[in-house]
Design a protein around this motif. Structure first.
Motif, mmCIF file in Angstrom:
data_model
loop_
_atom_site.group_PDB
_atom_site.id
_atom_site.type_symbol
_atom_site.label_atom_id
_atom_site.label_comp_id
_atom_site.label_asym_id
_atom_site.label_seq_id
_atom_site.Cartn_x
_atom_site.Cartn_y
_atom_site.Cartn_z
ATOM 1 N N ALA A 77 91.081 -23.931 -1.947
ATOM 2 C CA ALA A 77 89.805 -23.801 -2.655
ATOM 3 C C ALA A 77 89.890 -22.723 -3.721
ATOM 4 O O ALA A 77 90.668 -21.770 -3.609
ATOM 5 N N GLY A 78 89.082 -22.870 -4.774
ATOM 6 C CA GLY A 78 89.010 -21.847 -5.819
ATOM 7 C C GLY A 78 88.274 -20.613 -5.307
ATOM 8 O O GLY A 78 87.688 -20.614 -4.220
ATOM 9 N N GLU B 90 81.816 -14.058 -5.539
ATOM 10 C CA GLU B 90 81.963 -12.746 -4.905
ATOM 11 C C GLU B 90 83.434 -12.326 -4.860
ATOM 12 O O GLU B 90 83.775 -11.162 -5.071
ATOM 13 N N GLU B 91 84.327 -13.297 -4.592
ATOM 14 C CA GLU B 91 85.755 -12.983 -4.544
ATOM 15 C C GLU B 91 86.272 -12.571 -5.922
ATOM 16 O O GLU B 91 87.082 -11.651 -6.047
ATOM 17 N N LYS B 92 85.797 -13.260 -6.970
ATOM 18 C CA LYS B 92 86.237 -12.918 -8.334
ATOM 19 C C LYS B 92 85.840 -11.484 -8.692
ATOM 20 O O LYS B 92 86.614 -10.753 -9.305
ATOM 21 N N ILE B 93 84.626 -11.084 -8.302
ATOM 22 C CA ILE B 93 84.161 -9.720 -8.604
ATOM 23 C C ILE B 93 85.030 -8.699 -7.877
ATOM 24 O O ILE B 93 85.455 -7.687 -8.446
ATOM 25 N N GLU B 94 85.345 -8.980 -6.610
ATOM 26 C CA GLU B 94 86.174 -8.054 -5.820
ATOM 27 C C GLU B 94 87.588 -7.961 -6.404
ATOM 28 O O GLU B 94 88.163 -6.871 -6.500
ATOM 29 N N PHE C 267 81.620 -1.077 -15.942
ATOM 30 C CA PHE C 267 81.047 -2.381 -15.618
ATOM 31 C C PHE C 267 80.140 -2.251 -14.391
ATOM 32 O O PHE C 267 80.206 -1.262 -13.665
ATOM 33 N N THR C 268 79.329 -3.269 -14.175
ATOM 34 C CA THR C 268 78.536 -3.372 -12.937
ATOM 35 C C THR C 268 78.847 -4.716 -12.287
ATOM 36 O O THR C 268 79.411 -5.614 -12.929
ATOM 37 N N ASP C 269 78.490 -4.856 -11.006
ATOM 38 C CA ASP C 269 78.676 -6.142 -10.317
ATOM 39 C C ASP C 269 77.946 -7.258 -11.064
ATOM 40 O O ASP C 269 78.445 -8.379 -11.190
ATOM 41 N N LEU D 283 91.319 -17.550 -12.279
ATOM 42 C CA LEU D 283 90.877 -16.295 -12.902
ATOM 43 C C LEU D 283 91.308 -16.156 -14.362
ATOM 44 O O LEU D 283 91.024 -15.153 -14.996
ATOM 45 N N ARG D 284 92.017 -17.157 -14.905
ATOM 46 C CA ARG D 284 92.627 -16.997 -16.226
ATOM 47 C C ARG D 284 91.590 -16.735 -17.312
ATOM 48 O O ARG D 284 91.683 -15.791 -18.088
#
Length: 297
Positions: free
Chosen positions: A78-79, A83-87, A110-112, A128-129
């Motif tokens: 799965a992509g 939330e995972e991208k921010i972390e 930056f902020t969340d 994430l590219r």
């Protein structure tokens, strides 16, 4: 003679041309019952590939030819979620990009919320590219201003992201709250997660004609026919007079016309839209529907 060979993006393999079809050659290479005596047309010597472990990657499973897909053991990964991208951005991407651009925490913050805004509205993808490319674009603009001796730290919020990156590439469909006749909220599957999909139905005086618009595939058009037939068969239970079908034309519309849509899971949503517009009863908009419809309901 027992290597691991990675074939990246096998779904991008072009179809057959004048020089032959690479997919046909891959059938022989990847099939463990045939590849003991694989003969390459360059060397013209049989070679045993049976102890080779092939790993193939693909972005879209359905672009791989069917016979080739049958020979593969498919593992779905799965992509990343939002939330995972921010972390990942906090832990890995931003520290690396700040060093690459000659910046530190005193130059940009930056902020969340701003990272989520970039992820959802500019780079809707499984990986994430594109997300990383947009973060780099923001940092490049800060690095240029730093080179021009601009003091202070940039605090990146949603308004600043839009100012730096331009108009968002993706719009998120907001859920309406007021009940309406003939307008139903559905759910659509996308490669980056899910979307709300509003389905609209309209009735007007006519001769019982059914019109469907939106960029729909064959399966979805059949869902519309099945939904219409089902509502018609249950007209008395829904308090719809029989003459309504004969004296009114129906128009079903799926907005976002530029996006191709197909699959059976809009069936229940279309059914409710048709039932709503013919019985003139509003539908709750705080519920979203997904699922197939059959002629037995």
């Amino acid at each position: 003679n027992d290597p691991v060979l990675v074939i990246d993006e096998i779904d991008e393999m072009s179809g057959g041309g004048p020089s032959g079809d690479p997919a046909a050659a891959m059938l022989e290479v990847l099939d463990p019952t045939q590849n003991r005596t694989f003969t390459d047309h360059y060397l013209n010597l049989p070679f045993d590939l049976s102890s080779v472990l092939f790993i193939c990657t693909a972005n879209n499973l359905f672009d791989i030819p069917g016979p080739l897909r049958d020979r593969m053991e498919i593992i779905k990964i799965a992509g990343y979620t939002g939330e995972e991208k921010i972390e990942i951005a906090w832990r890995y991407l931003l520290p690396k990009l700040l060093v690459d651009h000659g910046l530190d925490d005193t130059d940009i913050q930056f902020t969340d919320e701003s990272l989520r805004f970039v992820s959802n509205r500019y780079s809707r993808e499984a990986g994430l590219r594109t997300f990383e490319r947009h973060l780099s674009a923001i940092l490049r603009k800060r690095a240029r201003r730093k080179a021009e001796r601009e003091p202070g730290a940039w605090l990146i919020d949603e308004a600043r992201v839009e100012e730096l990156l331009g108009v968002p590439h993706y719009l998120s469909e907001p859920a309406e709250q007021e009940p309406e006749v003939g307008v139903v909220t559905g759910l659509a599957w996308t490669s980056a997660g899910g979307e709300l999909m509003v389905i609209e139905a309209l009735r007007m005086a006519g001769t019982g004609r059914l019109t469907v618009t939106g960029q729909l595939g064959d399966v979805m058009r059949e869902s519309v026919d099945a939904a219409h037939s089902y509502v018609r068969s249950r007209a008395s239970q829904l308090a719809i007079a029989d003459v309504t079908f004969k004296e009114h034309d129906l128009h079903i519309h799926l907005p976002a016309g530029a996006i191709p849509k197909d699959g059976p899971s809009a069936g229940i949503t279309i059914t409710v839209a048709i039932a709503s517009v013919l019985s003139q009863r509003p539908v709750r908009r705080d519920l979203a529907l997904t699922g197939e419809v059959t002629l037995r309901g």
